[in-house]
Write an enzyme that holds these catalytic residues in place. Sequence first.
Site, mmCIF file in Angstrom:
data_model
loop_
_atom_site.group_PDB
_atom_site.id
_atom_site.type_symbol
_atom_site.label_atom_id
_atom_site.label_comp_id
_atom_site.label_asym_id
_atom_site.label_seq_id
_atom_site.Cartn_x
_atom_site.Cartn_y
_atom_site.Cartn_z
ATOM 1 N N HIS A 176 0.926 -1.180 0.053
ATOM 2 C CA HIS A 176 0.159 0.010 -0.129
ATOM 3 C C HIS A 176 0.856 1.211 -0.012
ATOM 4 O O HIS A 176 1.572 1.457 1.078
ATOM 5 C CB HIS A 176 -0.851 -0.011 1.185
ATOM 6 C CG HIS A 176 -1.794 1.185 1.303
ATOM 7 N ND1 HIS A 176 -3.194 0.979 1.078
ATOM 8 C CD2 HIS A 176 -1.616 2.481 1.437
ATOM 9 C CE1 HIS A 176 -3.890 2.331 1.083
ATOM 10 N NE2 HIS A 176 -2.670 2.972 1.438
ATOM 11 N N ASP A 305 -10.088 -4.408 -3.960
ATOM 12 C CA ASP A 305 -9.736 -4.054 -2.643
ATOM 13 C C ASP A 305 -11.125 -3.740 -1.955
ATOM 14 O O ASP A 305 -11.605 -2.661 -1.427
ATOM 15 C CB ASP A 305 -8.879 -2.573 -2.994
ATOM 16 C CG ASP A 305 -8.542 -2.118 -1.528
ATOM 17 O OD1 ASP A 305 -8.613 -2.768 -0.664
ATOM 18 O OD2 ASP A 305 -7.998 -0.897 -1.473
HETATM 19 O O1 DOR Z 1 -9.706 2.181 1.669
HETATM 20 C C1 DOR Z 1 -9.082 1.420 2.334
HETATM 21 N N1 DOR Z 1 -9.606 0.444 3.164
HETATM 22 N N2 DOR Z 1 -7.766 1.060 2.115
HETATM 23 C C2 DOR Z 1 -7.099 0.442 2.770
HETATM 24 O O2 DOR Z 1 -5.971 0.532 2.457
HETATM 25 C C3 DOR Z 1 -7.544 -0.297 3.821
HETATM 26 C C4 DOR Z 1 -8.908 -0.614 3.423
HETATM 27 C C5 DOR Z 1 -9.686 -1.400 4.794
HETATM 28 O O3 DOR Z 1 -9.226 -2.218 5.182
HETATM 29 O O4 DOR Z 1 -10.745 -0.833 5.052
HETATM 30 ZN ZN ZN Z 2 -6.709 -3.021 0.365
HETATM 31 ZN ZN ZN Z 3 -4.505 -0.400 0.452
#
Ligand code: DOR
Ligand code: ZN
Ligand code: ZN
Length: 450
Positions: A176, A305
């Site tokens: 990340h 994601d």
């Molecule tokens: O928006 C995000 N949510 N970015 C991340 O890196 C982690 C993820 C989460 O786990 O909620």
């Molecule tokens: Zn992620």
């Molecule tokens: Zn991420």
Amino acid sequence: MIESVLFKGVQLLKGQDIVTGDVWIEAGKIKAVQPQLSASAEQVIHEPNLLLMPGVIDAHVHFRDPGHAHKETLYSGSRAAASGGVTTFFDMPNTNPATTTLAAMAQKKQVAAETSLVNYNFFIGATPHNLDDLCQVENVAGIKIYVGSSTGDLLVDGHEALSQIFASANKLIAVHSEDEATIRANQQQYQGSENVSDHNRVRSPEAAILCTQRLCELALAHQQRLHICHLTTQEEAEYLTQNWAQFQSVISTEVTPQHLHFVAPDLYEKWGTFGQINPPIRDQRHQDALWQALLSGVIGMIATDHAPHQVSEKALPYGQAPSGMPGVEWVLPVMLEYMNQGRMSLAQVSHWLSAGPAQTFGILNKGHIKPGYDADLVLVDLSANREVTREQCVSKCGWSPYEGLRLRGWPVATMVNGQVVYREGDFFEDIKGKEVQLSPQQMRNQVHSN
Ligand code: DOR
Ligand code: ZN
Ligand code: ZN
């Protein structure tokens, strides 16, 4: 358990064309793919109007298990995956506790073996102090480093600790990539802001490019296999493109469907904090560059994601709302809609969702409909034209950023290791997925180019 299956007269992608053919499956593997097969099978699936595609491999999900069962679990996330034609997922380590030890990894794999309807593997999370675990853990998707902090408390951004991981790692490193110092300085400036648009100023394009350059330099210096998660900026896309000749043997990257689909500021006007994710969805110039990098092959795969949070959590004011949005259920229909609009070919959709991730991570026997490959498949109705609704959400988070959108091309049935696990709204829950095997090539720092 069904021992043998014959898909009779289904549509198949061959090169750039759609052809009619038969696919014979035995003991969970594809045995033959022919225009016409006379084999007999326990189950015959005759669907002349449906397209059979390799199952989607989503190499970036957050299924929140253990620790946040109200948002998602390996079970609920795997159901959402199955309903979306996703037959394999790689899950991230920012759970509670975080997946940073051999024991935590073993525990996660056990829960997945018992509860996941689709195939799975996991990333182990890096801390400044767990190098032994990172090196000793076997058959995982890779090491995940949060070089900028996000949901959870995983973070490694110090020069010493990062260099040590890059010098010693014996497997792929996924990152990340947002510069923590830049984000913290920006946070000071926007402290107390309840304006979600400030999210893009706090987690600025500068934070992303600065960190990505630093990580690419480390990867090159150590000849260490690096995967940059969820690319978001024009600056990063151009930097990677300009240096691609040098980078492509060690570096790979991915883009999410939400970064390809939404743009700021429209996103925030419509969705407020529900549109808040890390790294952020940015304005048009960034999105254009992501599309260009995808079409040119610099971005080799799409991952969702999938980061589920409850509606009540996302509805909090900016500053309190968590970042992230779900995606695993809709990545295939969203991409098929783009195919229908003429922005990509069906072969590209299939590559970015299946063969691409298989190549990137060195996944054995997945990503293609070929003899010898695992029978991880999705039957798709390309003519199905449906609106995304909140009522239909399978994920425990119970909402979708695509609500209200009409999409053309939907999964009808999903098969995992030769067993139908999902069909038209029904789940066959006695079916369980398997741990995905990664090839030793991944360990040898090899990336294949398209
Ligand atoms: O928006 C995000 N949510 N970015 C991340 O890196 C982690 C993820 C989460 O786990 O909620
Ligand atoms: Zn992620
Ligand atoms: Zn991420």
